[in-house]
Design a protein around this motif. Sequence first.
Motif, PDB file in Angstrom:
ATOM      1  N   LEU A  55     -10.838  12.077 -14.777  1.00  0.00           N
ATOM      2  CA  LEU A  55     -10.392  12.991 -13.570  1.00  0.00           C
ATOM      3  C   LEU A  55     -11.814  13.548 -13.155  1.00  0.00           C
ATOM      4  CD1 LEU A  55      -7.820  14.084 -12.518  1.00  0.00           C
ATOM      5  CD2 LEU A  55      -8.015  15.867 -14.116  1.00  0.00           C
ATOM      6  N   SER A  56     -12.300  12.820 -12.054  1.00  0.00           N
ATOM      7  CA  SER A  56     -13.398  12.925 -11.674  1.00  0.00           C
ATOM      8  C   SER A  56     -14.125  12.496 -10.393  1.00  0.00           C
ATOM      9  CB  SER A  56     -14.505  12.132 -12.957  1.00  0.00           C
ATOM     10  OG  SER A  56     -15.856  12.209 -12.512  1.00  0.00           O
ATOM     11  N   LYS A  57     -14.806  13.184  -9.986  1.00  0.00           N
ATOM     12  CA  LYS A  57     -15.369  12.780  -8.506  1.00  0.00           C
ATOM     13  C   LYS A  57     -16.545  11.758  -8.707  1.00  0.00           C
ATOM     14  CE  LYS A  57     -13.078  15.805  -6.105  1.00  0.00           C
ATOM     15  NZ  LYS A  57     -13.672  17.013  -5.246  1.00  0.00           N
ATOM     16  N   ASN A  58     -17.087  11.437  -7.693  1.00  0.00           N
ATOM     17  CA  ASN A  58     -18.167  10.397  -7.587  1.00  0.00           C
ATOM     18  C   ASN A  58     -19.456  10.706  -8.135  1.00  0.00           C
ATOM     19  OD1 ASN A  58     -16.102   8.868  -6.677  1.00  0.00           O
ATOM     20  ND2 ASN A  58     -17.189   8.087  -4.828  1.00  0.00           N
ATOM     21  N   HIS A  59     -19.963  10.615  -9.340  1.00  0.00           N
ATOM     22  CA  HIS A  59     -21.427  10.800 -10.019  1.00  0.00           C
ATOM     23  C   HIS A  59     -21.721  10.255 -10.880  1.00  0.00           C
ATOM     24  CE1 HIS A  59     -19.059  12.932 -12.830  1.00  0.00           C
ATOM     25  NE2 HIS A  59     -18.453  13.945 -12.032  1.00  0.00           N
ATOM     26  N   ILE A 219     -26.906   1.830  -4.542  1.00  0.00           N
ATOM     27  CA  ILE A 219     -25.756   2.442  -4.346  1.00  0.00           C
ATOM     28  C   ILE A 219     -25.723   3.974  -4.147  1.00  0.00           C
ATOM     29  CG2 ILE A 219     -23.113   2.705  -5.172  1.00  0.00           C
ATOM     30  CD1 ILE A 219     -23.901   0.116  -6.616  1.00  0.00           C
ATOM     31  N   ILE A 220     -25.257   4.503  -3.059  1.00  0.00           N
ATOM     32  CA  ILE A 220     -25.164   5.842  -2.838  1.00  0.00           C
ATOM     33  C   ILE A 220     -23.723   6.562  -3.180  1.00  0.00           C
ATOM     34  CG2 ILE A 220     -25.781   7.973  -1.317  1.00  0.00           C
ATOM     35  CD1 ILE A 220     -27.774   6.102  -0.002  1.00  0.00           C
ATOM     36  N   ILE A 221     -23.696   7.714  -3.892  1.00  0.00           N
ATOM     37  CA  ILE A 221     -22.481   8.151  -4.320  1.00  0.00           C
ATOM     38  C   ILE A 221     -22.729   9.712  -3.979  1.00  0.00           C
ATOM     39  CG2 ILE A 221     -21.540   6.332  -5.543  1.00  0.00           C
ATOM     40  CD1 ILE A 221     -22.277   7.873  -8.046  1.00  0.00           C
ATOM     41  N   ARG A 222     -21.502  10.409  -3.618  1.00  0.00           N
ATOM     42  CA  ARG A 222     -21.420  11.959  -3.614  1.00  0.00           C
ATOM     43  C   ARG A 222     -20.267  12.218  -4.016  1.00  0.00           C
ATOM     44  NH1 ARG A 222     -26.120  11.399  -3.332  1.00  0.00           N
ATOM     45  NH2 ARG A 222     -27.583  12.240  -1.470  1.00  0.00           N
TER      46      ARG A 222
END
Length: 483
Positions: A55-59, A219-222
């Motif tokens: 249960l997580s955002k992109n990091h 790869i760039i994530i936010r």
Amino acid sequence: MTLLCFASKKYGEKVVLVDDEESYSYSRLFTESQKLALCLRKEVQIGSNSKVAFLSKNHASLVKSIFATSRLGAELFFVNTQLSKNQFQQLIEFHKLDVIIYDDEFTTLIEQSNFQGVKIKTYHEHLPAINNFLQVIDPEFYRIPRTSSSKLTLFTSGTTGVPKKAIHKPTLFNYLNPFISFIDRLKVLNYHTAYIATPIYHGYGMAILLLFIPLGKKIIIRRKFDAAESCNLIREHRVEVITVVPTILKRLIETNKNDLKSLRCIASGGAKLNQKLINDTIGTLGKVLYNLYGTTEAGLNFIATPEDLIYSTSTIGKPIDGMKLKVLDLNMEEVEVGKVGQICIRNTWSMRNSEYRWIETGDLGYHDQNGYYFLGGRIDDMIISGGVNVYPSFVEQILTQHPSIEDAAVIGIDDDEFGQRLNAFLVIAKSASTVTKQEIQEWLRTKVSKFELPKEIEIVDELPYSALGKLDRKQLRHMSTQK
């Protein structure tokens, strides 16, 4: 982990991942993912029978956790961070999860549920968390037995009810056809830097992550999407490839077109592209837009190249190699060219928990004489007006061709005479605020049949979309009944 191991040996200190906090080389990402797997095995006893939810955002902590738990043979559950309290509770009760790896912002949601398993934060200064596990033990003393039991479980968006799961077995050989088609049609080998602007928890974001790593891309994530920040990222890193849903693409173009000049491949998926957005993108950035169609259950199955979208802005392109498909009517008979039916798919990379080899996508569509495929909306969205099948998606496409209409959505409403009629919700361009409903009705009357002509038209400031860019028709129906 096999993909990451291969990439680590090949690309070494080359940068693979850039999140909000720091950058990771291929070697570092692999080493830390391996160490994390060992720590999770010893400290939490995650193994081949474990059910681990994210249960997580992109990091970076999410990415490392995916590789680590997969290496341990666990079944991985990717949870939509937009789930309601009741939906999350149903998921907990039904799937009997053992571990949840989560961002701190979702603590309340978890604590309000009856989850009794192990809870691990992705980041914390001092409590047990993914970023702290690497400091717990020296993993050199432990070895992990090889396993191929890991499974990836994705969920449908759940905007119309309880999310349904689709289990995928991450076997490389099963995914060669979509992998090769993606590389070939999107010309990915020509590019170096990619930005995943879509959630990794969605099948689309996950697929792109696993495709880019063995190709040696950066790869760039936010954690969250912000249009202004994303425009800056694209300019700063000279991003060439970006994954988007249509709402993200629209916001980027509206925010700063000049910052997007480095883009050579915009891969849009997850929701329908409208004609205005396609024309605006091609007109501003050139032939860089690709439309990807897939489902949670069946994976990626169609790709429309920029040339395909010039052929028709409505097409989802042509099927990728290695899949079989049928377009079937209500009697499960194949329809002829140009006729609408349900798209049914069979391939080696579809979900592994289906009882049938053919997957009924629930999407209506048709193909033309040149082999191009088109969507006609969801089966549940089709209405019968005066005994005639009417497809809201088709009327939406026509409406967005009007120069004053920026966005359109159409739903069915009850009608005493015809059984059902259409209700259209329109977003009007600011430069055309004086256009009237009657003018739109008269313009539309010459382009659709009388059964497709909306009984009611409502002007709204914006349409309700999910975080994945899907139109929330349930919310539209609620808005319609509240009038």
